[in-house]
Design a protein around this motif. Structure first.
Motif: not given
Length: 166
Positions: A60-67, A69-72, A79-84
């Protein structure tokens, strides 16, 4: 005693039963044949790279966001996530379930090895780029590994659910 084609009528049902049993014994049972075919068929080997930071296709989207973190950038569809400065990930959703995970590694040293993603070495093209996609239909997804050409190559790894309508 009545006779039909040289066989007494009282014996005809016995011959019919015996003939039926003989035919049933001689013909292969289709379910047994199917089980034998399935038992002899090679099982599909799936990619060792089937998740990113604990996020899997179908989650689920909620589970993915929990793993992750907060998307950019956040929306119902992706969602777009940045890791450094070196890693970004796009997660796409359909009906609030993860259907695609695409990770971009700004340097090849930060990326997984191609063999770990697609299960085999990939031929490097003369310009330094490489690409391979492998489908895992039984598992319901495909995975790809792409490296750009040039002096500062970037690696993209993508996992995508195979659409049932394809």
């Amino acid at each position: 005693m009545f006779r039909s084609a040289g066989v007494p009528l009282q014996l005809k049902p016995i011959f019919v039963i015996l003939a039926t049993v003989a035919v049933m014994l001689l013909l292969p049972n289709s379910s047994t044949a199917q089980k034998l075919r399935d038992a002899g068929a090679p099982t599909e080997v799936v990619s060792a790279f089937n998740e990113f930071k604990g996020v899997r296709l179908g989650m689920s989207a909620d589970e993915a966001r929990k793993k992750l973190g907060s998307p950019a950038n956040k929306s119902d569809e992706q969602d777009l996530f940045t890791f450094g400065d070196k890693v970004t990930a796009q997660v796409l959703y359909r009906t609030s379930k993860v259907v695609t995970i695409s990770i971009d590694f700004m340097t090849p040293n930060d990326a997984p090895k191609a063999v770990d993603v697609v299960g085999s070495e990939i031929e490097t093209k003369p310009d330094g780029s490489m690409h391979k996609m492998v489908r895992y239909p039984k598992a319901g997804y495909w995975v790809s590994y792409s490296r750009t050409a040039g002096d500062s190559p970037m690696v993209s790894v993508t996992l995508q659910k195979i659409d049932e309508q394809q």
